[in-house]
Scaffold this motif. Structure first.
Motif, PDB file in Angstrom:
ATOM      1  N   ARG A  27       6.707  16.460  -3.829  1.00  0.00           N
ATOM      2  CA  ARG A  27       7.666  16.142  -2.764  1.00  0.00           C
ATOM      3  C   ARG A  27       7.134  15.033  -1.863  1.00  0.00           C
ATOM      4  N   GLY A  28       5.834  14.764  -1.938  1.00  0.00           N
ATOM      5  CA  GLY A  28       5.246  13.709  -1.128  1.00  0.00           C
ATOM      6  C   GLY A  28       5.157  12.369  -1.834  1.00  0.00           C
ATOM      7  N   SER A  29       5.721  12.266  -3.022  1.00  0.00           N
ATOM      8  CA  SER A  29       5.569  11.044  -3.826  1.00  0.00           C
ATOM      9  C   SER A  29       6.188   9.820  -3.164  1.00  0.00           C
ATOM     10  N   ASP A  30       7.378   9.951  -2.586  1.00  0.00           N
ATOM     11  CA  ASP A  30       8.021   8.800  -1.944  1.00  0.00           C
ATOM     12  C   ASP A  30       7.192   8.315  -0.764  1.00  0.00           C
ATOM     13  N   ALA A  31       6.714   9.249   0.051  1.00  0.00           N
ATOM     14  CA  ALA A  31       5.892   8.864   1.202  1.00  0.00           C
ATOM     15  C   ALA A  31       4.602   8.206   0.742  1.00  0.00           C
ATOM     16  N   ALA A  32       4.021   8.704  -0.349  1.00  0.00           N
ATOM     17  CA  ALA A  32       2.786   8.114  -0.876  1.00  0.00           C
ATOM     18  C   ALA A  32       3.009   6.672  -1.308  1.00  0.00           C
ATOM     19  N   ARG A  33       4.164   6.393  -1.893  1.00  0.00           N
ATOM     20  CA  ARG A  33       4.459   5.026  -2.333  1.00  0.00           C
ATOM     21  C   ARG A  33       4.746   4.098  -1.156  1.00  0.00           C
ATOM     22  N   GLU A  34       5.325   4.644  -0.080  1.00  0.00           N
ATOM     23  CA  GLU A  34       5.812   3.796   1.003  1.00  0.00           C
ATOM     24  C   GLU A  34       4.835   3.605   2.159  1.00  0.00           C
ATOM     25  N   TYR A  35       3.963   4.571   2.427  1.00  0.00           N
ATOM     26  CA  TYR A  35       3.142   4.487   3.639  1.00  0.00           C
ATOM     27  C   TYR A  35       2.269   3.236   3.664  1.00  0.00           C
ATOM     28  N   ALA A  36       1.654   2.915   2.535  1.00  0.00           N
ATOM     29  CA  ALA A  36       0.802   1.725   2.486  1.00  0.00           C
ATOM     30  C   ALA A  36       1.613   0.446   2.674  1.00  0.00           C
ATOM     31  N   VAL A  37       2.903   0.486   2.364  1.00  0.00           N
ATOM     32  CA  VAL A  37       3.777  -0.671   2.571  1.00  0.00           C
ATOM     33  C   VAL A  37       4.179  -0.772   4.040  1.00  0.00           C
ATOM     34  N   ILE A  38       4.336   0.380   4.687  1.00  0.00           N
ATOM     35  CA  ILE A  38       4.756   0.415   6.091  1.00  0.00           C
ATOM     36  C   ILE A  38       3.661  -0.107   7.019  1.00  0.00           C
ATOM     37  N   ALA A  39       2.429   0.307   6.771  1.00  0.00           N
ATOM     38  CA  ALA A  39       1.333  -0.035   7.692  1.00  0.00           C
ATOM     39  C   ALA A  39       0.126  -0.589   6.941  1.00  0.00           C
ATOM     40  N   PRO A  40       0.284  -1.684   6.229  1.00  0.00           N
ATOM     41  CA  PRO A  40      -0.807  -2.197   5.394  1.00  0.00           C
ATOM     42  C   PRO A  40      -1.985  -2.764   6.170  1.00  0.00           C
ATOM     43  N   SER A  41      -1.851  -2.899   7.494  1.00  0.00           N
ATOM     44  CA  SER A  41      -2.962  -3.418   8.285  1.00  0.00           C
ATOM     45  C   SER A  41      -3.972  -2.345   8.657  1.00  0.00           C
ATOM     46  N   THR A  42      -3.710  -1.094   8.298  1.00  0.00           N
ATOM     47  CA  THR A  42      -4.618  -0.008   8.664  1.00  0.00           C
ATOM     48  C   THR A  42      -5.264   0.593   7.416  1.00  0.00           C
ATOM     49  N   ALA A  43      -6.560   0.795   7.501  1.00  0.00           N
ATOM     50  CA  ALA A  43      -7.307   1.338   6.358  1.00  0.00           C
ATOM     51  C   ALA A  43      -6.848   2.737   6.003  1.00  0.00           C
TER      52      ALA A  43
END
Length: 497
Positions: free
Chosen positions: A222-238
């Motif tokens: 159920r967390g797959s969509d968030a896993a794909r999108e979070y790095a796109v949302i905030a790519p400036s943070t490690a």
């Protein structure tokens, strides 16, 4: 009250003046947090909240201080500093006194100037105070639950406040019992977070907290969509680059885990967040080993001295980053030995005592398994005794979660020592007790998984006893919790021949 809304795509002014600059725009996601702080302070405040949502605690404190510099009456900036000092809410480890003191001072400062604040803002501040009040005599888990209740009241009084709902949902996950296999708290949090994410798809906290909410075997997909999108949302943070690997690990997506953690490591090293780099390195190490890419796993091991030389656990804001770094320094060499069945390497690991004793236990656990497989019962006995001493110390200092985790390791270590001594019945009994207790709890977010899952160790033991069919059953059960785990896959294959 300021009614400005600020989207956090911060573009350095130099970009407008220099057409050929390659400096990327800072991308932290978009946060709308209405406060009574001045319009001049609002951009810094919103940016700091975005950093807080991505657990970039040192950077968020700097951002909140910038808001205070713009408006000395911005009480909510002190609220943000307090939550930043608290650190990763997913960390079950007791916060060091220095961080508790710093957080309490920020709360006091917020309350002193809150006469200019709204009742809503005062409620936020009073809720955060629950994390710090009575820390010298009230157990941390009690304070965490008090914060959850207080945030529930903030939401009830301010039903249109989406930020209150987000922080409340996070508090629900943070307070969730580690032995509740119904995941009722996580499902409640998800019912808040998922609809909000549809409304605010660029919000960093929503994607981030959904990943934490579903970081469990039965919920991970159920967390797959968030896993794909979070790095796109905030790519400036490690941390945003690392977090998708929590879901990737739970679903056996090893290449994806490696890719995102290498990016996280690079960002973290560039920003000097060495604890974050070490945390990502541990997840990357685990994934490399599951793919049998031992040479690349060895490169991470070889890099540890370089990272350790730059790592100051006391310089890191927030409880979890510091302990996560120490954890990784102990876990990575232990994983590298145990996952490869390199028993001599495991037995020769050198403990590096720290103030986070559960991390010390990782090395002793690996040493115990290595020595027992070599039938060096004297060294194995020393390692078992060390595990017992750590467990007793943790029990005496109010660390219930880590006390139990070390107790499980101790049971497994004792089991393999008994097997080395020829005490098969006792060995199996101890190992099955370790399995029972490990099944009753959950892994910490600080780790991609146990150094050696108790059920997998039981399967190994059954194989050593020549009971292959029983071993197959246990390997397969391990894979239900740890999908695509290499040692269990290989163990099941060998047991069929």
């Amino acid at each position: 009250m300021s009614k400005l809304i600020f989207a956090l795509f911060i573009i350095p002014p130099a970009l407008f003046a220099q057409e050929h600059s390659h400096q990327p725009a800072e991308r932290l996601g978009t946060v709308h947090f209405q406060t009574s702080c001045s319009p001049q302070a609002a951009p810094q405040f919103n940016r700091a909240v975005a950093l807080l949502h991505s657990f970039e605690f040192g950077a968020s404190i700097k951002g909140f201080n910038q808001a205070i510099a713009a408006d000395s009456t911005c009480a909510m900036a002190y609220w943000g500093i307090a939550l930043s000092q608290w650190g990763n809410p997913m960390s079950v480890a007791n916060r060091p006194n220095a961080l508790l003191s710093a957080g309490a001072k920020a709360i006091d400062a917020a309350r002193r100037i809150a006469s200019h604040s709204t009742e809503r803002e005062k409620a936020y501040i009073n809720a955060a105070a629950k994390l710090f009040e009575g820390s010298d005599h009230v157990a941390q888990d009690v304070r965490v639950r008090a914060y959850e209740r207080a945030m529930s009241n903030v939401v009830e009084s301010n039903p249109a406040d989406t930020e209150a709902k987000i922080f409340y949902a996070l508090s629900i996950v943070a307070a969730a019992p580690s032995n509740d296999k119904s995941y009722a708290s996580q499902k409640k949090a998800a019912s808040i977070l998922e609809p909000l994410w549809k409304q605010q798809p660029d919000h960093p906290g929503l994607a981030h907290y959904i990943i934490h909410t579903f970081d469990y075997p039965s919920l991970a997909k159920r967390g797959s969509d968030a896993a794909r999108e979070y790095a796109v949302i905030a790519p400036s943070t490690a941390h945003a680059m690392h977090m998708p690997s929590h879901i990737f690990t739970r679903t056996g997506m090893w290449k994806e885990s490696i890719d995102t953690n290498l990016k996280s490591m690079r960002l973290a090293e560039e920003s000097g967040s060495i604890a974050e780099a070490l945390h990502a390195a541990d997840y990357a190490e685990y994934a490399y080993l599951q793919l049998g890419r031992d040479a690349e796993a060895k490169r991470i091991v070889d890099k540890l001295p370089q990272l350790a030389a730059r790592f100051d656990v006391n310089a890191v804001t927030g409880a979890a980053p510091g302990s996560a770094g120490v954890f990784a320094l102990a876990a990575i060499p232990a994983r590298y030995a145990l996952e490869r069945n390199a028993w001599s390497e495991a037995a020769d690991l050198t403990p590096a005592p720290s103030s986070f004793r559960w991390t010390d236990a990782l090395t002793w656990f690996a040493r115990a398994l290595g020595a027992s497989h070599l039938r060096d019962t004297a060294r194995a006995r020393t390692a078992v005794d060390s595990l017992e001493a750590i467990r007793n110390q943790l029990a005496g200092t109010g660390e219930p979660y880590w006390t139990e985790q070390v107790a499980i390791q101790s049971l497994g270590a004792r089991a393999w020592l008994d097997l080395a001594r020829g005490k098969k019945d006792s060995a199996e009994s101890l190992m099955r007790e370790a399995v029972r207790r490990e099944n009753a709890t959950e892994k910490s977010a600080v780790t991609p998984g146990p150094l050696a899952p108790a059920r997998e160790l039981l399967a190994d033991m059954l194989m050593a006893m020549g009971r292959k069919q029983e071993a197959i059953v246990e390997y397969r059960k391990t894979l239900e919790v740890e999908p695509s785990r290499r040692r269990s896959l290989e163990g099941a294959r060998l047991a069929q021949h």
